[in-house]
Write a protein that holds these residues in place. Structure first.
Motif, PDB file in Angstrom:
ATOM      1  N   UNK A  73      31.171  45.722  34.321  1.00 22.88           N
ATOM      2  CA  UNK A  73      31.686  45.036  33.297  1.00 22.88           C
ATOM      3  C   UNK A  73      32.669  43.413  32.821  1.00 22.88           C
ATOM      4  N   UNK A  74      33.675  42.982  33.440  1.00 21.30           N
ATOM      5  CA  UNK A  74      34.154  42.027  33.123  1.00 21.30           C
ATOM      6  C   UNK A  74      33.095  41.216  33.800  1.00 21.30           C
ATOM      7  N   UNK A  75      32.232  40.862  34.345  1.00 23.41           N
ATOM      8  CA  UNK A  75      31.449  40.166  34.871  1.00 23.41           C
ATOM      9  C   UNK A  75      30.371  40.047  34.004  1.00 23.41           C
TER      10      UNK A  75
ATOM     11  N   UNK B  73      41.844  42.946  38.000  1.00 22.00           N
ATOM     12  CA  UNK B  73      42.281  43.823  38.817  1.00 22.00           C
ATOM     13  C   UNK B  73      40.533  44.235  38.547  1.00 22.00           C
ATOM     14  N   UNK B  74      39.640  44.450  37.502  1.00 23.50           N
ATOM     15  CA  UNK B  74      38.416  45.762  37.893  1.00 23.50           C
ATOM     16  C   UNK B  74      37.370  45.222  38.474  1.00 23.50           C
ATOM     17  N   UNK B  75      37.228  44.075  38.203  1.00 18.68           N
ATOM     18  CA  UNK B  75      36.712  43.088  38.911  1.00 18.68           C
ATOM     19  C   UNK B  75      36.612  42.562  39.788  1.00 18.68           C
ATOM     20  N   UNK B  76      37.616  42.667  40.691  1.00 17.37           N
ATOM     21  CA  UNK B  76      38.093  42.877  42.475  1.00 17.37           C
ATOM     22  C   UNK B  76      37.657  43.991  42.759  1.00 17.37           C
ATOM     23  N   UNK B  77      37.253  44.782  42.623  1.00 20.36           N
ATOM     24  CA  UNK B  77      37.111  46.073  43.320  1.00 20.36           C
ATOM     25  C   UNK B  77      35.283  46.652  43.105  1.00 20.36           C
TER      26      UNK B  77
END
Lengths: 130, 240
Positions: A73-75, B73-77
């Motif tokens: 989602x973030x990317x 923080x989510x992206x890192x995972x």
């Protein structure tokens, strides 16, 4: 869980070091996947000495994979905000993406199934192994 | 001027907490919607959550860098999750080893098809060469695809967009297409979607069947490698 997470991150770190260090075109985490595979293969042997080793690894890893969609989602949000970049050729690019994805899916799956049958490693008709 | 609700908003909108909660919340709702429609391909959780988050950012006038402070923080995972693909791979090792031959052939054939079909179709539609370079690695996982484009002188951010779209297109298309083709082999179905649509396709495959997810993960990793090696050669043949 902390031990498993540390182990997974350690594999990723090793992957990054090797990928960057040798200038390989592979991303660190993909190489890290190979390192974790080695850890898993060695696990049963290590367990003979340290019974606790890697016990929670399966549940931690599967926990991460259960919500793989979340992690994109973030990317993807960043990408959506830059859709203006594709505006000029929007329709043509959309056609190319849809058609190419369609062709790639069909060609890959058919190749896999045909070669699988020819090489005698077919897994159809509900056949199950271990 | 000292509206307490406004000052609370100003405070919260600058902390990672708010955007982390928005990301997780959007996903939880999207995942419930997807489940309610029995994982129907059109109700893709990535697509729904991305649209919801983008709408929130747009309506609150929040910039992407501010959002990413929380979402990172989510992206890192993503990295550790990629590493964790080794776990289902190891679990299914007997099936994987038995499938080496079809995997290798499908990998090479599929990888070349993914590049050539995209470039040739776009060429026929009159898209200029510079954009073709950015389009060519569209089936590869984003970090590798962007790297390839950069090396060849294309636009990495355009590649990122095309890669994301390919992921969503593939994960919507795969289930109805495979059912229409009467493909019952979960290895082949997973392998195809992982190759054509990288991680987003792999996420879809894991939702449908864990063996399909395993093969999708393998295909994603291998296709990154093969595309990085083959793409410069294929592109030279196509663009000259």
């Amino acid at each position: 869980m902390i031990v498993s997470l540390t182990l997974i991150l350690l594999c990723q770190l090793l992957g990054e070091v090797v990928a960057r260090g040798l200038g390989w075109p592979l991303p660190g985490p993909v190489l890290g996947m190979l390192f974790l595979l080695v850890v898993l293969i060695l696990r049963d042997r290590i367990r003979a000495k340290i019974p606790e080793f890697g016990r929670a690894l399966d549940s931690t890893g599967k926990g991460l994979l259960a919500h793989l969609s979340l992690l994109f989602i973030p990317a993807s949000v960043g990408v959506v905000q830059r859709l203006d970049v594709v505006a000029e050729y929007g329709v043509s690019l959309a056609i190319a993406l849809v058609a190419s994805t369609f062709v790639t899916l069909v060609v890959t799956v058919v190749t896999f199934v045909v070669v699988s049958r020819l090489s005698g490693s077919s897994m159809e008709e509900g056949e199950r192994r271990d | 001027m000292t509206d307490p609700a406004f000052s609370l908003w100003v405070y919260l909108s600058q902390t990672p907490l708010l955007w982390l909660v928005v990301t997780l919340g959007a996903y939880v709702i999207a995942d419930r919607i997807s489940l309610a429609f029995k994982r129907h391909p059109l109700f893709n959780p990535v697509l729904i959550s991305v649209a919801a988050v983008a709408l929130v950012l747009w309506s609150t006038g929040t910039s992407y860098p501010v959002y990413f402070e929380g979402a990172k923080f989510v992206h890192f995972l993503l990295g550790p999750a990629t590493v964790a693909l080794a776990i289902p791979l190891y679990e299914n090792r007997h099936i994987v080893l038995r499938s080496i031959v079809p995997m290798v052939v499908a990998l090479v054939v599929g990888s070349v098809t993914a590049i050539v079909s995209a470039v040739v179709i776009a060429q026929l539609l009159g898209i200029p060469n510079l954009i073709l370079i950015s389009l060519a690695p569209k089936s590869v996982t984003a970090p590798v695809g962007m790297g390839i484009t950069e090396t060849l002188g294309g636009d990495p951010s355009l590649t990122a967009i095309l890669i994301m779209l390919t992921g969503v297109i593939g994960s919507i298309m795969v289930t109805p297409l495979m059912n229409a083709l009467r493909m019952k082999d979960w290895r082949a179905r997973g392998f195809a979607v992982g190759l054509a649509s990288h991680g987003i396709g792999t996420a879809r495959a894991f939702q449908v069947n864990s063996l399909a997810g395993t093969f999708a993960g393998i295909a994603m990793g291998l296709n990154a490698l093969v595309t990085a090696l083959l793409l410069p050669l294929v592109l030279r043949l196509l663009l000259d």
